[in-house]
Design an enzyme around this catalytic site. Sequence first.
Site, PDB file in Angstrom:
ATOM      1  CB  SER A   8      -0.880   0.006   1.248  1.00  0.00           C
ATOM      2  OG  SER A   8      -1.627   1.197   1.276  1.00  0.00           O
ATOM      3  CG  HIS A  33      -3.489  -1.125  -2.683  1.00  0.00           C
ATOM      4  ND1 HIS A  33      -4.589  -1.746  -3.242  1.00  0.00           N
ATOM      5  CD2 HIS A  33      -3.969  -0.306  -1.706  1.00  0.00           C
ATOM      6  CE1 HIS A  33      -5.685  -1.323  -2.615  1.00  0.00           C
ATOM      7  NE2 HIS A  33      -5.336  -0.464  -1.679  1.00  0.00           N
ATOM      8  CG  ASP A  35      -5.065   3.040  -0.562  1.00  0.00           C
ATOM      9  OD1 ASP A  35      -4.253   2.642   0.287  1.00  0.00           O
ATOM     10  OD2 ASP A  35      -5.953   2.304  -1.032  1.00  0.00           O
ATOM     11  CG  MET A  37      -8.246   8.092   0.134  1.00  0.00           C
ATOM     12  SD  MET A  37      -7.534   8.203   1.803  1.00  0.00           S
ATOM     13  CE  MET A  37      -6.618   6.653   1.850  1.00  0.00           C
ATOM     14  CG  HIS A  66      -8.825   1.110  -2.689  1.00  0.00           C
ATOM     15  ND1 HIS A  66      -8.520   0.903  -1.361  1.00  0.00           N
ATOM     16  CD2 HIS A  66     -10.167   1.112  -2.768  1.00  0.00           C
ATOM     17  CE1 HIS A  66      -9.644   0.776  -0.680  1.00  0.00           C
ATOM     18  NE2 HIS A  66     -10.672   0.912  -1.508  1.00  0.00           N
ATOM     19  CG  MET A  68     -11.004   4.161  -0.612  1.00  0.00           C
ATOM     20  SD  MET A  68      -9.877   4.074   0.796  1.00  0.00           S
ATOM     21  CE  MET A  68      -8.330   4.013  -0.102  1.00  0.00           C
ATOM     22  CG  MET A 137     -12.512  -1.696   2.189  1.00  0.00           C
ATOM     23  SD  MET A 137     -10.814  -1.499   1.627  1.00  0.00           S
ATOM     24  CE  MET A 137     -10.087  -0.596   2.995  1.00  0.00           C
ATOM     25  CG  PHE A 143      -7.670   7.332   8.300  1.00  0.00           C
ATOM     26  CD1 PHE A 143      -9.058   7.336   8.160  1.00  0.00           C
ATOM     27  CD2 PHE A 143      -6.999   8.546   8.311  1.00  0.00           C
ATOM     28  CE1 PHE A 143      -9.767   8.530   8.056  1.00  0.00           C
ATOM     29  CE2 PHE A 143      -7.687   9.746   8.209  1.00  0.00           C
ATOM     30  CZ  PHE A 143      -9.073   9.744   8.078  1.00  0.00           C
ATOM     31  N   GLY A 145      -2.813   2.195   9.688  1.00  0.00           N
ATOM     32  CA  GLY A 145      -2.544   2.102  11.117  1.00  0.00           C
ATOM     33  C   GLY A 145      -3.754   1.831  11.995  1.00  0.00           C
ATOM     34  CG  ASP A 175      -6.964  -2.194   1.482  1.00  0.00           C
ATOM     35  OD1 ASP A 175      -7.325  -1.374   0.617  1.00  0.00           O
ATOM     36  OD2 ASP A 175      -6.065  -1.946   2.322  1.00  0.00           O
TER      37      ASP A 175
HETATM   38  C1  DX5 Z   1      -6.831   1.494   4.213  1.00  0.00           C
HETATM   39  C2  DX5 Z   1      -5.691   1.553   3.239  1.00  0.00           C
HETATM   40  C3  DX5 Z   1      -4.522   0.642   3.322  1.00  0.00           C
HETATM   41  C4  DX5 Z   1      -4.123  -0.093   4.547  1.00  0.00           C
HETATM   42  C5  DX5 Z   1      -2.772   0.335   5.100  1.00  0.00           C
HETATM   43  O1  DX5 Z   1      -7.787   2.438   3.742  1.00  0.00           O
HETATM   44  O2  DX5 Z   1      -6.268   1.233   1.974  1.00  0.00           O
HETATM   45  O3  DX5 Z   1      -3.467   1.395   2.860  1.00  0.00           O
HETATM   46  O4  DX5 Z   1      -5.023  -0.033   5.596  1.00  0.00           O
HETATM   47  O5  DX5 Z   1      -2.215  -0.715   5.807  1.00  0.00           O
HETATM   48  P1  DX5 Z   1      -2.231  -0.820   7.419  1.00  0.00           P
HETATM   49  O6  DX5 Z   1      -3.672  -0.856   7.786  1.00  0.00           O
HETATM   50  O7  DX5 Z   1      -1.472  -2.101   7.699  1.00  0.00           O
HETATM   51  O8  DX5 Z   1      -1.505   0.385   7.953  1.00  0.00           O
HETATM   52 ZN    ZN Z   2      -6.652   0.448  -0.307  1.00  0.00          ZN
END
Ligand code: DX5
Ligand code: ZN
Length: 217
Positions: A8, A33, A35, A37, A66, A68, A137, A143, A145, A175
């Site tokens: 990600s 990947h 993201d 938004m 992705h 969002m 999801m 987000f 973390g 994800d």
């Molecule tokens: C969630 C994100 C991801 C992912 C990140 O919206 O699409 O990038 O949660 O990885 P983690 O959750 O391990 O920090």
């Molecule tokens: Zn994602």
Amino acid sequence: MSILLCPSMMCANFESLGNEVASLDEANIDVYHIDIMDGRFVPNFGMGLQDLEFIRSHTSKLVDVHLMIDNPSSYIDLFCEKGADIIYFHPEADTHPTRTIDRIHAHNVNAGIALNPGTSIAHVEPLLGLVEYVLVMTVNPGFAGQKYLAYVNDKIKTLNEFKQRHQLEFMIVVDGAISEDKIAELIPFGVEGYVLGTSTLFGKEESYSSIIKRLKY
Ligand code: DX5
Ligand code: ZN
């Protein structure tokens, strides 16, 4: 079953995105990947078009996007033209998801639907025979973390049972908060792809190559 490992990139070290991509290529990851938004569908902003263009131009690996975002159908052409190999959109944000899937396919790009934790499999059953990927999801989107939402496990099982019962081909990808333990736990549920962020790959002392090598089942 060989699994797809999908870093990600919103979690990457942006001090040098070029070095990050080179290291991840060397680690032999499977899909980048990205993201995207809009601050409306999710209360956050992720990566931008320039990030996508940069990563696309620095690797021959697959790149997924992705979305969002609200009203994703309006932006399919743009992201396909930027070189996405897979586009995930949220049917929760789209009045005509079947038309959006067709639009993605018209660009010879693979289509995926991304499902919020609160979206049931029943709600999207008509779409499951039309797409190549289903992104489940396992956190509330937007987000990194966050904590893994264990109640989604039942939905993953339901999705896999539907896939087997109807002999469908789509790949199940998860994800959100995917740790190494979670990968081992989810493989028996038929999950074939894993988005890797801060829970497994980024911000660790260990090299990407060493982590990815361990995860390649
Ligand atoms: C969630 C994100 C991801 C992912 C990140 O919206 O699409 O990038 O949660 O990885 P983690 O959750 O391990 O920090
Ligand atoms: Zn994602």
